[in-house]
Write an enzyme that holds these catalytic residues in place. Sequence first.
Site, PDB file in Angstrom:
ATOM      1  N   ASP A 370       0.901  -1.208   0.093  1.00 37.02           N
ATOM      2  CA  ASP A 370       0.138  -0.015   0.200  1.00 37.02           C
ATOM      3  C   ASP A 370       0.835   1.306   0.048  1.00 37.02           C
ATOM      4  O   ASP A 370       0.108   2.462  -0.273  1.00 37.02           O
ATOM      5  CB  ASP A 370      -0.985   0.066   1.241  1.00 37.02           C
ATOM      6  CG  ASP A 370      -2.288  -0.758   0.986  1.00 37.02           C
ATOM      7  OD1 ASP A 370      -2.669  -1.030  -0.471  1.00 37.02           O
ATOM      8  OD2 ASP A 370      -2.829  -1.206   1.865  1.00 37.02           O
ATOM      9  N   TYR A 451     -10.135  -0.262   1.879  1.00 36.26           N
ATOM     10  CA  TYR A 451      -9.971  -0.474   3.167  1.00 36.26           C
ATOM     11  C   TYR A 451      -9.684   1.028   3.960  1.00 36.26           C
ATOM     12  O   TYR A 451      -8.920   1.809   3.577  1.00 36.26           O
ATOM     13  CB  TYR A 451      -8.560  -1.343   3.594  1.00 36.26           C
ATOM     14  CG  TYR A 451      -9.052  -2.940   3.851  1.00 36.26           C
ATOM     15  CD1 TYR A 451      -9.790  -3.119   4.789  1.00 36.26           C
ATOM     16  CD2 TYR A 451      -8.560  -3.758   2.832  1.00 36.26           C
ATOM     17  CE1 TYR A 451     -10.132  -4.637   4.738  1.00 36.26           C
ATOM     18  CE2 TYR A 451      -8.856  -5.054   3.005  1.00 36.26           C
ATOM     19  CZ  TYR A 451      -9.830  -5.385   4.047  1.00 36.26           C
ATOM     20  OH  TYR A 451      -9.911  -6.647   4.414  1.00 36.26           O
TER      21      TYR A 451
HETATM   22 CU   LIG Z   1      -8.799  -7.948   5.147  1.00 36.76          CU
END
Ligand SMILES: [Cu+2]
Length: 765
Positions: A370, A451
């Site tokens: 990320d 997320y």
């Molecule tokens: Cu996850």
Amino acid sequence: MLVSAAVVFSSLLSCAVAGPHARLKSPKNWAKKTALMEVLAAASPPSNSTTFSPVAVAPKANIFISLTDDEAASVISFLHNQTELNLTAAADAGAWDNAIEVVDLVQPNKTDALEYLDNGGAVPDRFAVARIAFGATDEPYLQDFIVGPLPISNSSTYASLDWATTSGSAKIRNHNADEDLLTQWNLDVTATVADIILDLLNGTATGSDDDDFDIWGETLLPQGLFFKSDITGRDSSKWQLQGWLYGDVFYSTTEEFRQAWSSPDFVKYDLNLPSSWIGSDQTGDFFPGDNIAPPIAVQPNGQRFSVDEEQKYVEWMDFSFYITFTRDTGLRLFDIKYKGDRIIYELGLQEAIAHYAGLDPVQSATSYMDTFYGFGPYAFELVPGFDCPTYSHFLNATFHAAEVSTTHRNNICLFESDPGYLMQRHSSSNYLALTKNIVFTLRSVSTVGNYDYSFDYVFALDGSIETIVRASGYIQSAFYAKNNDYGYQVHDALSGSMHDHALNWKVDMDILGTENTFVKHKIVPVQVKYPWSNNTRSTMQLQRERVENEDDAKLYWPRNGADMFLVENSDQPNKYGEPRGYKIAPSRGGAGMHLTIQNSSVLLKSQGFATHGLYITKQKDTEVRASHANNDYDPGHPLIDFDAFFDSESLNQTDIVLWLNLGMHHVPHTGDLPNTVFTTAQSAFIISPHNYLLNDASRATRQMVRIDYNSSGVQLVKEFGGKMPSGMVNLTAIQPNFNNYEGDIATRKFPYDPLHPYNDTESIV
Ligand SMILES: [Cu+2]
Ligand SMILES: *[C@@H]1O[C@H](CO)[C@@H](O)[C@H](O)[C@H]1NC(C)=O
Ligand SMILES: *[C@@H]1O[C@H](CO)[C@@H](O)[C@H](O)[C@H]1NC(C)=O
Ligand SMILES: *[C@@H]1O[C@H](CO)[C@@H](O)[C@H](O)[C@H]1NC(C)=O
Ligand SMILES: *[C@@H]1O[C@H](CO)[C@@H](O)[C@H](O)[C@H]1NC(C)=O
Ligand SMILES: *[C@@H]1O[C@H](CO)[C@@H](O)[C@H](O)[C@H]1NC(C)=O
Ligand SMILES: *[C@@H]1O[C@H](CO)[C@@H](O)[C@H](O)[C@H]1NC(C)=O
Ligand SMILES: *[C@@H]1O[C@H](CO)[C@@H](O)[C@H](O)[C@H]1NC(C)=O
Ligand SMILES: *[C@@H]1O[C@H](CO)[C@@H](O)[C@H](O)[C@H]1NC(C)=O
Ligand SMILES: *[C@@H]1O[C@H](CO)[C@@H](O)[C@H](O)[C@H]1NC(C)=O
Ligand SMILES: *[C@@H]1O[C@H](CO)[C@@H](O)[C@H](O)[C@H]1NC(C)=O
Ligand SMILES: *[C@@H]1O[C@H](CO)[C@@H](O)[C@H](O)[C@H]1NC(C)=O
Ligand SMILES: *[C@@H]1O[C@H](CO)[C@@H](O)[C@H](O)[C@H]1NC(C)=O
């Protein structure tokens, strides 16, 4: 290179005198002991009230602080003046231009920083890193340059930042330079089977605004139709379709696929259709009693910690630290001191892997790193009353990307709170001793794609610091067909795609100086024969083991929690001869986890920090980060290969750095719909004093009470100067106003006009 794409719907996107475990059979003794306590209390009265200010003045300038807007602008201007770089302004740059992607601070070398912080040395020169994408070539690449010293002057220069890599070169091949071409290619390919898509998926993917589908892998609505393309080279006319995949049957040509689809025995799968189940709004019957306002926290007498907003320096109780913020990893802490001594030089996230698995070519090839996207760009404004208590102290943070400086307003919050359990209690037949556990939290949240990662650094009065990550937001999922070995079916045509999260933290601990040793104090079962018996007893002992070389420094957390991992200063024993140290331990969820998948065919040489729970290396200015945001461009040839840090160096009483993973093995179940919840998706580690002080430091708080009682009632209430709040709280006045949410402020750097920010709230990386 082979890239496959999925067709998906456009997405929504301690007892007082006796030992604590002394179980006294006859509480008679306690009257005497209580009297002794009284004497002790009188001998050490509560310390004086001092004047307290919520405004701190940093004792030293924050040498870790992010680049200012002006610094970023001057670096960009300087680079544009270097004709050999042939830069195009980022706003005008396309895939075939050279453009600056990111500028950020080059962290000062630790030796220089310590010289400044501890020995009155000079302020270290500031340097910037500029990440430039070179597109004006058949072999596009990215390269990091170090620029400085700052401010830019005639003595400033730029150079390839090779020494900060393990590959020896700050250049990495860009296999992802032609995203626009790829988008068009995908649309062109799907156009050839528009009729099949309409039949199988009941929709269109033509690139038009009223399309039903996106062509990529996203969150909750994958559809189970894939195609494979060879996209080698930058000329899309030479790219080739290599086949179609539906229902785990592969067709190597469109004709073959079409023919199969036309045949009567072609198996069509259920559609994965959107409706209210994908939304995050309230659904279902309200809980009983839930119409009544829930409890909230208030800060009755004002802030009890001090902040230097300009220097991003914070003091709370016996702790102090500096904050910085980077594009790649967001919030970071430096020079964390406790009772005036540094315990951590640097604490912060390094990388976050989410490694998926699945039957299909997209899930089985997905492993995010990320920092490629960055935690800084997505650390958005926090909402008082929800993200953080309304009384929190908020800070802004800025990152510089695509020649734009973006300030996230109020995206870092600082607050004290009562976690709802005591620090200490003890009761006997005639008294109770109770101590509040007031903690101090520093928080930011980054929404990287699907997320939402919430990061907490929690400081406690016993001298411990807990680092917590929690995840919420949307899962990335898979089409349900035949995917049962890779997860649960969680909706009509949906499988939760199993994946591992591994988030690596750097914890550069310095216990009473930089010369430290990592030790394992093992709790081991043994058979002992004592002189006072002819029988052996099964018992256990404490065994001490030192980790003295990098060859032994990749560790798994012990089964049964049977090793205590400590960072000690072996040369600094306490008065009992035990070295003073700090313990490091998993404290919540999947702390200490590592990737399940070995030798990942996706991450290749870029996953060295995620194969174990914890690593110890010798500190080096060339080994500052476990990963590099550009590794994802070419994971087989990463700029930083963490494994290369391990070269048999001595770790005995030297400056050591710990690198450890938090995370979880995530097999989404129905409770992940619509969103994963923070309660279970959390992971943390805690560092805590271990023979560091001679007692529990939280005894110093005023927030305790002793109640002496006997059969005729309370005899004495002993307080220690803790204030009971009194008066009124106007709850209306402290209600959050959600309409105050403002989002980011962005300032274009080239050309640079700091007085005219523009409200570009698009995500910029
Ligand atoms: Cu996850
Ligand atoms: C606290 O107050 C006492 C009495 O006024 C004084 O003697 C002492 O020096 C003070 N201590 C501190 C730490 O200020
Ligand atoms: C770059 O060149 C321009 C035009 O010559 C000049 O105005 C500017 O000050 C230069 N920038 C830097 C940082 O040297
Ligand atoms: C400079 O970049 C442009 C594209 O922005 C390109 O057309 C040109 O060929 C490049 N010049 C050199 C000397 O590489
Ligand atoms: C930088 O160099 C230029 C040209 O060589 C000169 O005119 C200028 O005075 C110098 N600036 C400084 C701060 O030394
Ligand atoms: C297909 O789409 C149409 C129009 O969007 C809709 O009315 C119909 O119910 C859909 N069919 C199925 C099987 O979902
Ligand atoms: C954050 O930014 C806003 C808008 O520029 C400003 O008003 C505020 O003072 C800043 N807050 C801090 C703590 O710097
Ligand atoms: C151990 O056994 C020997 C032989 O039976 C006996 O003489 C001795 O007293 C025993 N020792 C203890 C500590 O019980
Ligand atoms: C992974 O690679 C290492 C080093 O090349 C090798 O020793 C190990 O056996 C491999 N593991 C698996 C599961 O292939
Ligand atoms: C920081 O350390 C690196 C690696 O040793 C070195 O190349 C670099 O020159 C140092 N930077 C400064 C400003 O001394
Ligand atoms: C490691 O350091 C300790 C404490 O300084 C010392 O006693 C020991 O001999 C050292 N071990 C090695 C292998 O040098
Ligand atoms: C409480 O605060 C609200 C909003 O600021 C204000 O309108 C109200 O008058 C206050 N109530 C009292 C009792 O002070
Ligand atoms: C700021 O945002 C508003 C609303 O989206 C838009 O109308 C306006 O043009 C924007 N201003 C600038 C300078 O981009």
